[in-house]
Design a protein around this motif. Structure first.
Motif, mmCIF file in Angstrom:
data_model
loop_
_atom_site.group_PDB
_atom_site.id
_atom_site.type_symbol
_atom_site.label_atom_id
_atom_site.label_comp_id
_atom_site.label_asym_id
_atom_site.label_seq_id
_atom_site.Cartn_x
_atom_site.Cartn_y
_atom_site.Cartn_z
ATOM 1 N N PHE A 169 0.805 -1.224 0.000
ATOM 2 C CA PHE A 169 0.000 0.000 0.000
ATOM 3 C C PHE A 169 0.840 1.279 0.000
ATOM 4 O O PHE A 169 0.281 2.367 0.117
ATOM 5 N N ARG A 170 2.142 1.168 -0.130
ATOM 6 C CA ARG A 170 2.961 2.375 -0.255
ATOM 7 C C ARG A 170 2.879 2.891 -1.683
ATOM 8 O O ARG A 170 2.714 2.129 -2.635
ATOM 9 N N PHE A 171 3.043 4.221 -1.829
ATOM 10 C CA PHE A 171 2.919 4.812 -3.161
ATOM 11 C C PHE A 171 3.875 5.995 -3.279
ATOM 12 O O PHE A 171 3.571 7.110 -2.886
ATOM 13 N N PHE A 172 5.058 5.738 -3.805
ATOM 14 C CA PHE A 172 6.038 6.795 -4.065
ATOM 15 C C PHE A 172 6.888 6.389 -5.271
ATOM 16 O O PHE A 172 8.095 6.227 -5.183
ATOM 17 N N PRO A 173 6.236 6.228 -6.437
ATOM 18 C CA PRO A 173 6.906 5.642 -7.599
ATOM 19 C C PRO A 173 8.128 6.404 -8.103
ATOM 20 O O PRO A 173 9.023 5.811 -8.694
ATOM 21 N N LEU A 174 8.167 7.719 -7.887
ATOM 22 C CA LEU A 174 9.285 8.499 -8.416
ATOM 23 C C LEU A 174 10.367 8.747 -7.363
ATOM 24 O O LEU A 174 11.346 9.448 -7.640
ATOM 25 N N ALA A 175 10.197 8.199 -6.163
ATOM 26 C CA ALA A 175 11.237 8.339 -5.143
ATOM 27 C C ALA A 175 12.511 7.626 -5.595
ATOM 28 O O ALA A 175 12.452 6.565 -6.217
ATOM 29 N N HIS A 176 13.660 8.203 -5.300
ATOM 30 C CA HIS A 176 14.986 7.647 -5.597
ATOM 31 C C HIS A 176 15.299 7.578 -7.095
ATOM 32 O O HIS A 176 16.364 7.062 -7.463
ATOM 33 N N GLN A 177 14.406 8.081 -7.931
ATOM 34 C CA GLN A 177 14.698 8.001 -9.361
ATOM 35 C C GLN A 177 15.752 9.019 -9.786
ATOM 36 O O GLN A 177 16.338 8.889 -10.867
ATOM 37 N N ASP A 178 16.013 10.027 -8.951
ATOM 38 C CA ASP A 178 17.141 10.918 -9.211
ATOM 39 C C ASP A 178 18.453 10.135 -9.087
ATOM 40 O O ASP A 178 19.384 10.322 -9.880
ATOM 41 N N LEU A 179 18.509 9.228 -8.097
ATOM 42 C CA LEU A 179 19.685 8.369 -7.953
ATOM 43 C C LEU A 179 19.776 7.380 -9.113
ATOM 44 O O LEU A 179 20.879 7.037 -9.569
ATOM 45 N N HIS A 180 18.624 6.920 -9.573
ATOM 46 C CA HIS A 180 18.572 6.016 -10.723
ATOM 47 C C HIS A 180 19.243 6.676 -11.934
ATOM 48 O O HIS A 180 20.084 6.067 -12.613
ATOM 49 N N ILE A 181 18.887 7.923 -12.184
ATOM 50 C CA ILE A 181 19.472 8.656 -13.309
ATOM 51 C C ILE A 181 20.951 8.939 -13.059
ATOM 52 O O ILE A 181 21.785 8.802 -13.966
ATOM 53 N N LEU A 182 21.303 9.324 -11.832
ATOM 54 C CA LEU A 182 22.712 9.565 -11.502
ATOM 55 C C LEU A 182 23.564 8.327 -11.729
ATOM 56 O O LEU A 182 24.716 8.427 -12.173
ATOM 57 N N SER A 183 23.005 7.151 -11.444
ATOM 58 C CA SER A 183 23.766 5.904 -11.580
ATOM 59 C C SER A 183 24.138 5.606 -13.023
ATOM 60 O O SER A 183 25.029 4.788 -13.274
ATOM 61 N N TRP A 184 23.468 6.239 -13.976
ATOM 62 C CA TRP A 184 23.827 6.061 -15.388
ATOM 63 C C TRP A 184 25.150 6.741 -15.727
ATOM 64 O O TRP A 184 25.812 6.380 -16.702
ATOM 65 N N PHE A 185 25.530 7.717 -14.913
ATOM 66 C CA PHE A 185 26.741 8.489 -15.192
ATOM 67 C C PHE A 185 27.873 8.177 -14.213
ATOM 68 O O PHE A 185 29.041 8.243 -14.581
ATOM 69 N N THR A 186 27.533 7.841 -12.980
ATOM 70 C CA THR A 186 28.545 7.490 -11.993
ATOM 71 C C THR A 186 27.900 6.681 -10.866
ATOM 72 O O THR A 186 26.729 6.894 -10.549
ATOM 73 N N VAL A 187 28.687 5.776 -10.283
ATOM 74 C CA VAL A 187 28.206 5.012 -9.131
ATOM 75 C C VAL A 187 29.017 5.366 -7.894
ATOM 76 O O VAL A 187 28.942 4.670 -6.879
ATOM 77 N N GLN A 188 29.772 6.446 -7.964
ATOM 78 C CA GLN A 188 30.574 6.884 -6.832
ATOM 79 C C GLN A 188 29.686 7.550 -5.792
ATOM 80 O O GLN A 188 29.015 8.541 -6.072
#
Length: 615
Positions: A169-188
C-alpha cells in the motif's frame, strides 16, 4: 428563406482537456476500486499471493501498470515543457529582464560568498567518511555494478523494486529516481553526496527568493537573508539526518517543494506562462515522490481558491459559472494544480491499492503510528497556523499566501503523525523545515532586522544576521535533551560512525578470510540471516569456501553459497562467525554452548562488529 448550416470549427469540437483528465481519472479510479473490492471478496479464485504463481502475477501486473504510468508522466512532462518553451519563444519581449536560471544560481553564489563557503564546508562534512554500507544502500548498490560498469543507461532494478514493485500500500513511484538517473553516469557515492549538497544550495536559493518576493517591494537584504536561512537550515538534526546520506527521498521532496513554492509565488506576482507550466511539472513530480507529498503541493491552491471564492461571494449560488470564470482568470494555476488530485487517486488505486489488496501484506507502517516528538520549531509553526486560522474565522486578520504554505505544512505534519511518526529530528519531518525557515526568514527580514537597524544603529546586517541565527540555534539545542531530541552533532556522529564502522568491519573480515585462505585452511563464514549483507550484497566479494546463514526461526544453518550450496550445515571447529552491520547480540544463539576465540572487535561502534572462530 435559405437555411444556413452552422459551421463547426476544430476548436468548437474540442473537449476541454481538464474535463477529459478528470473524467478519465475518475473512471479509472472507480473501476480500480470495484476491482479491488472484487479481489478482496474473491481472492480464492486467484493464485495464492505468496505462491510462485501469485508473486509472478503481482510482478507482471506492477510491471505493465508502472510502464504505462511512466509513459503518461513522461508524455505530460514533455508536453508541458514544449508549451512553456513555445510561449517563451513567442513572447521573448516579456522575458528580456529574465536571466537564465543557471546564471541566477551563479550570481547568487558569487554575491553571497559567506553562504557559499558555509555550504561548501557542509558538503565536505557530508562527503567525509561516506560508504555504500549504510542501510538501504547496502541492497541498492550491488545491482549498480553487476554489469562491470559497462551497462550505462540500463534499468537499475534495485531502484525499481524499491518503489515500483511494492504491494504493501505504499505509493512513491518516483522516489529515488534521481539516484537512478545519476547511476547512469557514476556510481561513486561521494559524487552522489555532492549532488545532495547541491540540492541544499538550491533550497537556500529558493527560500531566499521566496522571502524576497514576500517582502514589500523586495527590499530584503539578500546577503543577510541568505546566511540566516543557511545557518538555520543546515544546523538542524532533521537536515543532517536527511542529507548526510542519499537514501532518504525527503531531500528531493524538499528541493521540489521549495522550487514549486518559488514558481508559485512568482506566478502570483508576474502571471507568466513559464512559471505556470514549471509549477505544474514540479508539483506533478513532487506529488509522486513521497506517499503524502501531494498534501504539500495542492493545499496552498485549495486555501487560496477558498480565499478568492470568499472575496467573490457576491456572485451568489446561482452564479457559479461567473465565479469559475473569475477564478480561471485570477487563479488559473490553482485550478490546474487541483487536477493532480484525481490523477493521484487514480494512480494510487491502480498502482498500490489493487496489488496491496491482492497481496494482503498489510500496511508497511502498521503499528508505528502516532509517534510524536516536537521541538520549538514545529510547535511554533503549529501555534502560528492555528492562531492565524482562528483569527481569520473571527475576521481579525486576512489570510495570505504565506498562511497557505503554513496550512499545507500543518496538514502534512498531521498526516505524518497519523500514518507513521512526527519527530523533529527525523528525516520525514524535513519538508516542514522548508516552511518553518521561510516563516523565520520572513520575520527576520520584515520586523527583526529593520528593528535592530533602527534601534541599535548598526550597519552590519550580515554580522547581525549570523549572531541572531546562532542565538536561535543555541536556544534550540539547549532544549533538545529535555525533549529527547538528538542534537546536530549526535545525529551527524551516528550517521558517520555507522558508515565508517560498517566499512572497517567489512575490510577487516575480508583481510581475515584472506589470511586463513593463504595458509590453506577451509574458510566457512557463518552469519545471521537478519544481517543486511548477503552473497548478493557485498559478501560474494569475500574469499570463502562456504557462506552459511543461520535461521533464527527454525534454528538451522543453510549453505547460501559455495560448496554444497543449498544444503543444511552443522558448525564445526575453525568456522568463522561474524557480525558486520548489526548488533553483535545476533550471534548469541549461534555461539550458545560453543567455545570460540575472538579474533576481531569493532572499536568504532563496540556493540556491533564481532568476528570469532569456533574451537
Amino acid at each position: 428563406m435559405a437555411i444556413q448550416k452552422k459551421k463547426y470549427s476544430k476548436s468548437n469540437l474540442q473537449f476541454p482537456w481538464p474535463i477529459f483528465l478528470i473524467t478519465i481519472s475518475s473512471l479509472i479510479a472507480g473501476i480500480g476500486i470495484c476491482l479491488a473490492i472484487w479481489i478482496h471478496k474473491n481472492n480464492h479464485l486467484l493464485p495464492t499471493a505468496n505462491s510462485s504463481e501469485g508473486k509472478a502475477l503481482i510482478r507482471l501486473y506492477l510491471g505493465y501498470a508502472h510502464d504505462l504510468f511512466l509513459i503518461f508522466i513522461l508524455t505530460g512532462t514533455y508536453k508541458l515543457t514544449v508549451l512553456a518553451r513555445r510561449h517563451y519563444k513567442k513572447n521573448k519581449s516579456q522575458y528580456q529582464s529574465t536571466r537564465p536560471f543557471l546564471k541566477n544560481l551563479i550570481e547568487f553564489g558569487s554575491k553571497n560568498p559567506l553562504t557559499s563557503i558555509l555550504l561548501a564546508c557542509y558538503a565536505i562534512a557530508i562527503i567525509y567518511g561516506s560508504s555504500y554500507l549504510y542501510f538501504d544502500m547496502i541492497g541498492w548498490y550491488p545491482d549498480l555494478i553487476n554489469g562491470n560498469l559497462l551497462d550505462n543507461f540500463s534499468i537499475r532494478y534495485s531502484f525499481v523494486n524499491e518503489t515500483m514493485r511494492r504491494s504493501d500500500f505504499r505509493f512513491f513511484p518516483l522516489a529515488h529516481q534521481d539516484l537512478h538517473i545519476l547511476s547512469w553516469f557514476t556510481v561513486q557515492i561521494k559524487t552522489w553526496l555532492l549532488f545532495c549538497s547541491f540540492q541544499l544550495f538550491l533550497i537556500v536559493f529558493f527560500c531566499t527568493k521566496i522571502v524576497e518576493n514576500l517582502s514589500i517591494k523586495g527590499k530584503a537584504n539578500q546577503s543577510s537573508l541568505a546566511i540566516f536561512i543557511t545557518i538555520i537550515l543546515l544546523f538542524h538534526p532533521s537536515t543532517v539526518f536527511t542529507f548526510f546520506h542519499v537514501i532518504y527521498s525527503e531531500r528531493t521532496v524538499g528541493t521540489l517543494f521549495a522550487a514549486y513554492l518559488y514558481c508559485y509565488i512568482r506566478h502570483a506576482k508576474e502571471n507568466k506562462n513559464t512559471t505556470f507550466y514549471t509549477a505544474i511539472i514540479l508539483a506533478s513530480i513532487g506529488s509522486l515522490t513521497k506517499d503524502i507529498a501531494i498534501l504539500l503541493f495542492v493545499t496552498p491552491s485549495i486555501v487560496n481558491l477558498a480565499l478568492e471564492a470568499k472575496k467573490m461571494s457576491a456572485f451568489g449560488p446561482n452564479h457559479l459559472k461567473g465565479l469559475f470564470s473569475k477564478l480561471l482568470k485570477s487563479n488559473k494555476l490553482d485550478l490546474y494544480i487541483l487536477l493532480l488530485i484525481p490523477v493521484f487517486i487514480a494512480s494510487y488505486v491502480v498502482l498500490s491499492l489493487i496489488p496491496g489488496v491482492y497481496a494482503s501484506e498489510g500496511l508497511y507502517i502498521e503499528g508505528n503510528q502516532l509517534n510524536l516528538n516536537l521541538d520549538i520549531r514545529i510547535t511554533a509553526l503549529g501555534l502560528i497556523t492555528i492562531t492565524r486560522l482562528w483569527m481569520a474565522i473571527k475576521k481579525l486578520v486576512t489570510l495570505n499566501i504565506l498562511d497557505s504554505f503554513n496550512i499545507a505544512a500543518f496538514i502534512y505534519g498531521t498526516a505524518l503523525l497519523g500514518l507513521t511518526r512526527l519527530k523533529a529530528d527525523d528525516y520525514q519531518s524535513f519538508p516542514l523545515q522548508i516552511v518553518i525557515i521561510i516563516n523565520a526568514a520572513y520575520a527576520w527580514s520584515k520586523w527583526i532586522e529593520p528593528w535592530i537597524k533602527n534601534h541599535l544603529n548598526t550597519n552590519k546586517p550580515l554580522f547581525t544576521s549570523i549572531i541572531f541565527a546562532a542565538g536561535i540555534l543555541i536556544c534550540e539545542h539547549l532544549q533538545f535533551s529535555a525533549l529527547r531530541i538528538s542534537s546536530v552533532y549526535k545525529t551527524a556522529k551516528w550517521i558517520k560512525l555507522e558508515q565508517i564502522s560498517n566499512q572497517a568491519n567489512f575490510e577487516h573480515l575480508d583481510e581475515t578470510l584472506r589470511q586463513i585462505k593463504r595458509i590453506g585452511n577451509e574458510v566457512n563464514l557463518i552469519i545471521n540471516e537478519k544481517s543486511r549483507l548477503s552473497r548478493e550484497r557485498f559478501l560474494g566479494q569475500l574469499k570463502y569456501d562456504r557462506l552459511i546463514e543461520y535461521d533464527s526461526k527454525t534454528k538451522t544453518y543453510l549453505i547460501k553459497d559455495g560448496i554444497n550450496k543449498g544444503q543444511r550445515y552443522l558448525p564445526k571447529s575453525g568456522d568463522i562467525v561474524a557480525s558486520i552491520d548489526q548488533n553483535k547480540s545476533l550471534l548469541d544463539p549461534i555461539l550458545e554452548q560453543r567455545q570460540f576465540t575472538i579474533i576481531y572487535k569493532d572499536q568504532i561502534v563496540p556493540n556491533k562488529g564481532l568476528f570469532v572462530r569456533l574451537k
